[in-house]
Scaffold this motif. Structure first.
Motif, PDB file in Angstrom:
ATOM      1  N   GLU A  31       0.824  -1.204   0.000  1.00 51.66           N
ATOM      2  CA  GLU A  31       0.000   0.000   0.000  1.00 51.66           C
ATOM      3  C   GLU A  31       0.863   1.260   0.000  1.00 51.66           C
ATOM      4  O   GLU A  31       0.559   2.228  -0.702  1.00 51.66           O
ATOM      5  CB  GLU A  31      -0.922  -0.008   1.220  1.00 51.66           C
ATOM      6  CG  GLU A  31      -1.973   1.086   1.195  1.00 51.66           C
ATOM      7  CD  GLU A  31      -2.964   0.965   2.338  1.00 51.66           C
ATOM      8  OE1 GLU A  31      -3.884   1.812   2.409  1.00 51.66           O
ATOM      9  OE2 GLU A  31      -2.827   0.034   3.176  1.00 51.66           O
ATOM     10  N   PHE A  32       1.957   1.228   0.777  1.00 47.92           N
ATOM     11  CA  PHE A  32       2.789   2.420   0.915  1.00 47.92           C
ATOM     12  C   PHE A  32       4.271   2.096   0.727  1.00 47.92           C
ATOM     13  O   PHE A  32       4.750   1.045   1.158  1.00 47.92           O
ATOM     14  CB  PHE A  32       2.624   3.051   2.308  1.00 47.92           C
ATOM     15  CG  PHE A  32       1.226   3.505   2.618  1.00 47.92           C
ATOM     16  CD1 PHE A  32       0.739   4.706   2.129  1.00 47.92           C
ATOM     17  CD2 PHE A  32       0.398   2.724   3.419  1.00 47.92           C
ATOM     18  CE1 PHE A  32      -0.550   5.122   2.424  1.00 47.92           C
ATOM     19  CE2 PHE A  32      -0.893   3.130   3.719  1.00 47.92           C
ATOM     20  CZ  PHE A  32      -1.368   4.331   3.213  1.00 47.92           C
ATOM     21  N   PHE A  85       1.693   1.734  10.160  1.00 51.64           N
ATOM     22  CA  PHE A  85       2.380   1.468   8.893  1.00 51.64           C
ATOM     23  C   PHE A  85       3.291   0.247   9.085  1.00 51.64           C
ATOM     24  O   PHE A  85       4.512   0.346   9.172  1.00 51.64           O
ATOM     25  CB  PHE A  85       3.194   2.690   8.460  1.00 51.64           C
ATOM     26  CG  PHE A  85       2.363   3.888   8.095  1.00 51.64           C
ATOM     27  CD1 PHE A  85       2.015   4.138   6.776  1.00 51.64           C
ATOM     28  CD2 PHE A  85       1.925   4.781   9.078  1.00 51.64           C
ATOM     29  CE1 PHE A  85       1.245   5.248   6.437  1.00 51.64           C
ATOM     30  CE2 PHE A  85       1.158   5.889   8.749  1.00 51.64           C
ATOM     31  CZ  PHE A  85       0.816   6.117   7.435  1.00 51.64           C
ATOM     32  N   ALA A  92       3.617  -1.745   4.221  1.00 50.69           N
ATOM     33  CA  ALA A  92       4.549  -0.672   3.856  1.00 50.69           C
ATOM     34  C   ALA A  92       5.983  -1.177   3.756  1.00 50.69           C
ATOM     35  O   ALA A  92       6.387  -2.119   4.443  1.00 50.69           O
ATOM     36  CB  ALA A  92       4.483   0.455   4.889  1.00 50.69           C
ATOM     37  N   GLY A 147       4.970   0.403  -3.647  1.00 51.47           N
ATOM     38  CA  GLY A 147       3.717   0.764  -3.021  1.00 51.47           C
ATOM     39  C   GLY A 147       2.765   1.469  -3.963  1.00 51.47           C
ATOM     40  O   GLY A 147       3.174   2.157  -4.891  1.00 51.47           O
ATOM     41  N   PHE A 205       1.030   3.927  -3.013  1.00 53.54           N
ATOM     42  CA  PHE A 205       1.281   5.327  -2.685  1.00 53.54           C
ATOM     43  C   PHE A 205       2.723   5.473  -2.216  1.00 53.54           C
ATOM     44  O   PHE A 205       3.186   4.672  -1.391  1.00 53.54           O
ATOM     45  CB  PHE A 205       0.334   5.819  -1.596  1.00 53.54           C
ATOM     46  CG  PHE A 205      -1.124   5.674  -1.957  1.00 53.54           C
ATOM     47  CD1 PHE A 205      -1.692   6.454  -2.951  1.00 53.54           C
ATOM     48  CD2 PHE A 205      -1.921   4.748  -1.298  1.00 53.54           C
ATOM     49  CE1 PHE A 205      -3.034   6.312  -3.295  1.00 53.54           C
ATOM     50  CE2 PHE A 205      -3.253   4.602  -1.628  1.00 53.54           C
ATOM     51  CZ  PHE A 205      -3.814   5.380  -2.628  1.00 53.54           C
ATOM     52  N   ILE A 218       5.291   7.744  -0.252  1.00 56.53           N
ATOM     53  CA  ILE A 218       5.477   8.852   0.689  1.00 56.53           C
ATOM     54  C   ILE A 218       6.941   9.248   0.671  1.00 56.53           C
ATOM     55  O   ILE A 218       7.826   8.406   0.862  1.00 56.53           O
ATOM     56  CB  ILE A 218       5.048   8.449   2.108  1.00 56.53           C
ATOM     57  CG1 ILE A 218       3.535   8.214   2.164  1.00 56.53           C
ATOM     58  CG2 ILE A 218       5.464   9.511   3.124  1.00 56.53           C
ATOM     59  CD1 ILE A 218       3.047   7.644   3.481  1.00 56.53           C
ATOM     60  N   LEU A 251       2.873  12.746  -0.527  1.00 59.23           N
ATOM     61  CA  LEU A 251       2.340  11.440  -0.894  1.00 59.23           C
ATOM     62  C   LEU A 251       1.973  11.475  -2.374  1.00 59.23           C
ATOM     63  O   LEU A 251       1.190  12.330  -2.802  1.00 59.23           O
ATOM     64  CB  LEU A 251       1.132  11.085  -0.037  1.00 59.23           C
ATOM     65  CG  LEU A 251       0.564   9.672  -0.251  1.00 59.23           C
ATOM     66  CD1 LEU A 251       0.004   9.106   1.055  1.00 59.23           C
ATOM     67  CD2 LEU A 251      -0.527   9.651  -1.323  1.00 59.23           C
TER      68      LEU A 251
END
Length: 265
Positions: free
Chosen positions: A19-20, A44, A49, A77, A79, A81, A155
């Motif tokens: 996801e991240f 997280f 992540a 990911g 997204f 960051i 992000l």
């Protein structure tokens, strides 16, 4: 009939393993470890992540522009960051961030990048951020579409395929360039109400003004009024009304006539 799958690979919409991807340039490893732990404390986990870093603790292995392109190429990911090592995720958690992103999807499916501070226009700076002295700075009605973002926490939607320019370098204004690149590629940028603690308030050292000058020079040239000639058509680009008037079909006819006369001389 020959099976084409023996010779070619069909591609589909990108699927992301996580996801991240949380990406950081580090100069102080102890501070980075504190930042990393704060992410984990707020949900997280390693299941959703990955944590990627560039190690500039001994020397500058990569400047920010080069590192960001490296992060964006390798991140797994959905997204990405990109944040400073001196942030602490000690206010809002991963579920709050998910809700912010869900809200963005509903308001504007074509968003590409967001952060917790930025500017919506001249003298319109907005923020949703805390500092170690207990100050919470909150200005704006969020989510708010912006023309620039602060670098402390960014992000990026991975499938937007964004990057920064290879002919810019340094450690400032890369978020501004990401916002410009997002707009050029059909994506918008927002400040969202995701609160965290940032240990510093920024540092405009002499290199900041050098990068600012280089960024202005690059985009002044890129956004210049120009004629574009392809193999099949010609057209005029201009951001100004006068420029568009000068690029109308009558003016183009006169330009062609003038170029034709020059070739005969």
């Amino acid at each position: 009939m020959t099976d084409i799958s023996n010779f070619a690979r069909r591609i589909r919409e990108s699927q992301f393993d996580l996801e991240f991807s949380i990406c950081t340039l580090i100069t102080r490893k102890s501070e980075y470890l504190e930042m990393l732990q704060s992410f984990k404390n707020k949900g997280f986990s390693d299941q959703i992540a990955e944590f990627l870093y560039v190690d500039n603790s001994e020397h500058n292995e990569f400047d920010a522009f080069a590192a960001i392109n490296l992060f964006l190429r390798q991140a797994k990911g959905k997204f990405v960051i990109i944040c400073h090592q001196d942030v602490l995720i000690d206010k809002d958690d991963v579920n709050h961030l998910r809700n912010c992103l869900k809200n963005l999807d509903e308001i504007d499916p074509d968003w590409g990048i967001c952060g917790n501070a930025g500017a919506a226009g001249p003298n319109h700076i907005v923020y949703h951020i805390s500092y170690p002295d207990g100050t919470f700075m909150d200005k704006g009605i969020f989510p708010l579409k912006v023309s620039a973002l602060d670098e402390n926490f960014l992000l990026i939607k991975n499938k937007a395929n964004l990057k920064v320019s290879s002919n810019l370098n340094g450690f400032h204004l890369y978020a501004t360039e990401l916002v410009l690149q997002a707009e050029l590629n059909g994506f918008s940028s927002y400040v969202i109400p995701f609160n965290l603690t940032h240990k510093s308030r920024g540092n405009r050292d002499p290199s900041f003004y050098l990068i600012r000058k280089a960024l202005i020079s690059k985009y002044n040239r890129f956004f210049r009024t120009r004629w574009v000639q392809t193999n099949s058509t010609v057209f005029h680009l201009s951001g100004s009304f006068l420029g568009r008037m000068c690029g109308n079909p009558v003016f183009l006819f006169l330009v062609r006539m003038w170029n034709g006369l020059k070739k005969r001389v």
